[in-house]
Design a protein around this motif. Structure first.
Motif, PDB file in Angstrom:
ATOM      1  N   ARG A 169       0.828  -1.229   0.000  1.00  0.00           N
ATOM      2  CA  ARG A 169       0.000   0.000   0.000  1.00  0.00           C
ATOM      3  C   ARG A 169       0.851   1.263   0.000  1.00  0.00           C
ATOM      4  O   ARG A 169       0.317   2.370  -0.086  1.00  0.00           O
ATOM      5  N   SER A 170       2.178   1.093   0.124  1.00  0.00           N
ATOM      6  CA  SER A 170       3.065   2.259   0.104  1.00  0.00           C
ATOM      7  C   SER A 170       3.417   2.612  -1.339  1.00  0.00           C
ATOM      8  O   SER A 170       3.549   1.734  -2.185  1.00  0.00           O
ATOM      9  N   PRO A 171       3.629   3.911  -1.621  1.00  0.00           N
ATOM     10  CA  PRO A 171       4.048   4.272  -2.983  1.00  0.00           C
ATOM     11  C   PRO A 171       5.482   3.820  -3.290  1.00  0.00           C
ATOM     12  O   PRO A 171       5.842   3.672  -4.455  1.00  0.00           O
ATOM     13  N   SER A 172       6.302   3.625  -2.254  1.00  0.00           N
ATOM     14  CA  SER A 172       7.704   3.220  -2.500  1.00  0.00           C
ATOM     15  C   SER A 172       8.203   2.333  -1.346  1.00  0.00           C
ATOM     16  O   SER A 172       9.016   2.770  -0.540  1.00  0.00           O
ATOM     17  N   PRO A 173       7.716   1.107  -1.298  1.00  0.00           N
ATOM     18  CA  PRO A 173       8.078   0.237  -0.171  1.00  0.00           C
ATOM     19  C   PRO A 173       9.544  -0.182  -0.243  1.00  0.00           C
ATOM     20  O   PRO A 173      10.077  -0.443  -1.325  1.00  0.00           O
ATOM     21  N   ARG A 174      10.169  -0.233   0.933  1.00  0.00           N
ATOM     22  CA  ARG A 174      11.584  -0.628   1.020  1.00  0.00           C
ATOM     23  C   ARG A 174      11.741  -1.692   2.097  1.00  0.00           C
ATOM     24  O   ARG A 174      11.234  -1.529   3.215  1.00  0.00           O
ATOM     25  N   ILE A 175      12.475  -2.747   1.775  1.00  0.00           N
ATOM     26  CA  ILE A 175      12.776  -3.799   2.750  1.00  0.00           C
ATOM     27  C   ILE A 175      14.290  -3.943   2.814  1.00  0.00           C
ATOM     28  O   ILE A 175      14.958  -4.074   1.773  1.00  0.00           O
ATOM     29  N   VAL A 176      14.833  -3.885   4.018  1.00  0.00           N
ATOM     30  CA  VAL A 176      16.283  -4.061   4.194  1.00  0.00           C
ATOM     31  C   VAL A 176      16.518  -5.220   5.152  1.00  0.00           C
ATOM     32  O   VAL A 176      16.013  -5.222   6.285  1.00  0.00           O
ATOM     33  N   ASN A 177      17.253  -6.213   4.684  1.00  0.00           N
ATOM     34  CA  ASN A 177      17.620  -7.353   5.521  1.00  0.00           C
ATOM     35  C   ASN A 177      19.041  -7.144   6.027  1.00  0.00           C
ATOM     36  O   ASN A 177      19.975  -6.994   5.225  1.00  0.00           O
ATOM     37  N   ILE A 178      19.189  -7.126   7.347  1.00  0.00           N
ATOM     38  CA  ILE A 178      20.522  -6.884   7.906  1.00  0.00           C
ATOM     39  C   ILE A 178      21.307  -8.197   7.874  1.00  0.00           C
ATOM     40  O   ILE A 178      21.027  -9.142   8.608  1.00  0.00           O
TER      41      ILE A 178
END
Ligand code: NAP
Length: 212
Positions: A132-141
């Motif tokens: 639902r976000s216009p620019s989703p970001r996922i960061v895996n550490i």
């Protein structure tokens, strides 16, 4: 439309997770502190609020299906940033060593469950909110110790053999690549990040300060 971005960081009650929360908070993100111990999570959110960050805490144990489902119910219906930070090394011997020839399989299962399955569990539960976000970001550490190239090159100084922990970061890197392939063509970006050696409880205080 409300432009404030919302970020959830797992394992954000201390260490790198807390500093990532503080950094994103300073950039104006609304912060959701995920913590398996709600008391520790609440204390971290209070500390962030005292520093001017818009922060709340939710209970979130990444190894527990029920905890993740309950956490989703507490979240707003849109999420912009997910940082899969929660991680453990499992018990180590002297000098952080984990000898593959004597590994306790229960330890391996626990580290995989947290560092890999936990990321998949949380990511998949939150993808509907991220979409639902216009620019989703996922960061895996992740960690440089997950690099098979480095681990197998005698010329590279990769530190002790950590046979339970390091392979979980190789696994996490591989999983991240497959998410990236699956999500190519969508607006969701997913990356793995290596922080380098940072002074947290995880490293017994060795490394550069987490604020740097
Ligand atoms: N520090 C480094 O040099 C370094 C280098 C490379 C990669 N990393 C990675 O960076 C991440 C953070 O490490 P750190 O150094 O900040 O370690 P840390 O200070 O030990 O913090 C780890 C965090 O993960 C949480 N956690 C552990 N198991 C969890 C679970 N089942 N559910 C939810 N939260 C859980 C811990 O919660 P509790 O407080 O409840 O235990 C804590 O908040 C890890 O993924 C680690 O592998 C660290």
């Amino acid at each position: 439309m409300n432009d404030t971005k919302t970020a959830l960081i797992t394992g954000a009650n201390k260490g790198l997770g807390f500093e990532i929360a503080a950094g994103l908070g300073a950039l104006g993100h609304r912060i959701i502190v995920g913590a398996r111990d709600h008391g520790r999570g609440t204390a971290a959110a209070e500390k962030l609020r005292a520093a001017g960050v818009d922060a709340v805490a939710i209970p979130l144990d990444v190894t527990d299906d029920r905890s993740v489902t309950d956490a989703v119910a507490l979240l707003p219906n849109r999420l912009d940033v997910l940082v899969n930070n929660a991680g453990i090394s499992g018990p180590t011997g002297p000098d952080w060593g984990q000898d593959p020839t004597t590994l306790d399989l229960d330890v391996v299962r626990r580290v995989v469950d947290t560092n890999v399955l936990g990321v998949i569990r949380v990511t998949n539960a939150l993808l509907p909110l991220l979409r639902r976000s216009p620019s989703p970001r996922i960061v895996n550490i992740s960690s440089s110790v997950g690099s098979l190239t480095w681990q197998s090159d005698p010329a590279v100084e990769v530190g002790p053999i950590m046979a339970a922990y390091s392979p979980t970061k190789s696994f996490l890197n591989a999983v991240t690549v497959h998410y990236a392939r699956q999500l190519a063509g969508t607006n969701i970006l997913i990356n793995a990040a290596c922080p380098g050696l940072v002074a947290t409880d995880f490293t017994g205080g060795q490394g550069r300060p987490p604020q740097d």
